[in-house]
Design a protein around this motif. Structure first.
Motif: not given
Length: 523
Positions: A144-147, A453-454, A504-505
């Motif tokens: 959702p964040a990317l969209l 990401e980690q 981002l997250i």
């Protein structure tokens, strides 16, 4: 609520009964006939009592084999001869016996011979158990964040709205609330009234749409499963049922059981967690290439965006093609460290569970062909760098190369040697012997986007050094007992514990909580 415990049978001391020596399809039919003696509703309710409030201890929870009662419910739902309210009531003891019998199905399959390597046997068998051990994450925010960063008229934004009738931001907010509704008081479910304070800001239509996407009642579950079954008639029944022993529960699509218009039960906390993480991908995957092709480009850009935090210099696919031509082999990025080059390739796919649970070599090879191609791509780029055909100012004169293939979900492959073991001979077609020397399989790692990401978060925080991590992983993977499927698992505990602030997250998570706080301010 009392949870049942089961011990895995000792293959060395258990004598197989006559029933256990029967072919799988015969045993399945006998098992199905047992289910037909019970009412479906009582089976569902007994399974929910067993799974909705598992023990807090992970080991104790796994001993309950929580995926198996849900599989029994799935098989009963698929059988039109199992009636909702006709038949004997299911009891705790009888369900326990059925689960034990079903585990013996799996135990028998564990003894089958699959060639000279254990990986094809281990990989699908650890899949569901690992997913039930992993803690809940905030990964459901990612897509959702990317969209939400795309233009309002972008095809993916339109596709998302057509599926969910929500904005990406609304999805994130309401997903957090669903999670809070179940975990806030550690109850087996929640009432629709839990969402009442949010109706003024989000509206009843959006809230009911969200709950409706995640829930089904008894008849709704049967309709969904029968529809999915009709779409999969190309496979033999026995093959599909055998594969289901190792798949994550179907209820990942509908983690909420709608007992009544106001009461929702959660099948299992982990099923809810995994459902939230995969919900957008699962729903958009129904659109096939309409989703996968444009989102692949979004995913690739995001992987490169993350990779830029690993080093001050980075060369992209565009840089490679500008140097070598548009038809040249390439990867998403080349990161030039003093002691090595780290190549980054991104692979986004629909990747259903069968990509992991399949054991037949020809099926595995077909499902993982993109990973094999990624190794060849990386080897060609490594050879171009070594030969001087591809020259970048900051690339060191080194023959040490690593390839990180970042996948949109964890495919339980981990590293190059595992891919080579589970695919049939010749699946990884190195272009030359030199290329194979420059990028050996031991230097190839398959990392999920969660793992990447980690790793990047730890690098950004100064708790990990990427070249040192890769060299350390190669060293450990060569030692019996030291190898692992997950590159991030080779990091220190401090590195794995890094909170990825500003990512981002993290930004989307904080923004969602701010919106929810504002919505609840006057309540």
């Amino acid at each position: 609520m009392t949870s049942l415990r089961f011990q895995r049978p000792d293959a060395g001391s258990v004598t197989k009964t006559a029933a256990e020596r029967l072919p799988f399809d015969v045993r399945f039919k006998a098992f199905r006939n047992q289910l037909r003696k019970f009412s479906l509703r009582s089976l569902v309710e007994e399974a929910l009592r067993m799974t909705s409030l598992p023990p807090d201890d992970v080991v104790e929870s796994l001993r309950c084999f929580p995926w198996l009662p849900m599989l029994i419910v799935k098989w009963a739902l698929l059988d039109r001869m199992v009636f909702a309210d006709v038949g004997a009531p299911m009891t705790k003891e009888r369900l326990a016996a059925l689960i034990d019998e079903l585990w013996n199905f799996e135990g028998d399959l564990l003894k089958q011979k699959l060639g000279g390597t254990a990986h094809p046997l281990i990989r699908p068998r650890v899949f569901v158990q690992v997913l039930f051990q992993r803690k809940a994450t905030r990964a459901f925010v990612r897509i959702p964040a990317l969209l939400s960063r795309l233009p309002a008229d972008h095809g993916l934004r339109k596709l998302f709205h057509a599926q969910w009738q929500l904005t990406p931001e609304q999805f994130v907010d309401l997903a957090i609330v669903i999670y809070s509704a179940r975990f806030g008081e550690n109850k087996p479910g929640f009432n629709r009234s839990f969402f009442k304070p949010l109706e003024k800001e989000y509206g009843t239509v959006a809230i009911d749409r969200m709950l409706g996407m995640f829930s089904r009642d008894l008849q709704g579950l049967r309709e969904e499963l029968l529809g999915a079954e009709d779409m999969g008639l190309g496979k033999g029944l026995a093959h599909r049922r055998r594969s289901e022993l190792f798949e994550f529960p179907f209820f990942k699509r509908f983690p909420l059981y709608r007992h009544s218009p106001d009461v929702y039960f959660v099948w299992h906390p982990t099923v809810l967690s995994r459902a939230l993480e995969d919900a957008v991908h699962l729903r958009l995957s129904d659109a096939g290439k309409e989703y996968s092709e444009p989102f692949s480009k979004v995913f690739e850009k995001y992987v490169v965006e993350l990779a830029r935090d690993a080093h001050q210099y980075l060369y992209t696919e565009a840089d490679i093609k500008n140097s070598r031509g548009s038809q040249s082999s390439s990867v998403e990025a080349v990161i030039p460290f003093d002691q090595c080059n780290v190549l980054i390739e991104a692979k986004m796919g629909l990747y259903p569970d069968e990509v992991i649970t399949a054991t037949m070599p020809e099926i595995v090879r077909h499902k993982l062909r993109d990973l094999c191609k990624a190794v060849v791509q990386g080897a060609k780029v490594a050879e171009m760098l070594d030969s001087g055909d591809l020259i970048f100012d900051q690339v060191a004169q080194t023959q040490t190369n690593y390839l990180l293939v970042v996948t949109s979900r964890d495919l339980f492959v981990g590293r190059g040697e595992v891919l080579d073991a589970i695919c049939s001979a010749g699946a990884i077609a190195y272009p030359t012997d030199v290329a194979k020397t420059l990028l050996p399989l031991t230097h190839v790692f398959f990392v999920s986007i969660d793992g990447f990401e980690q790793i990047i978060a730890a690098v950004r925080a100064g708790e990990a050094n990427l070249p040192e991590l890769l060299a350390h992983a190669v060293e450990l993977n060569a030692v019996p007992g030291g190898a692992g499927y997950w590159l991030e698992g080779h990091m220190s505990a401090e590195a794995r514990a890094v909170k990825d602030r500003g990512s981002l997250i993290d930004v989307a998570w904080e923004a969602s909580h701010a919106r929810l706080a504002l919505a609840l301010a006057d309540v």
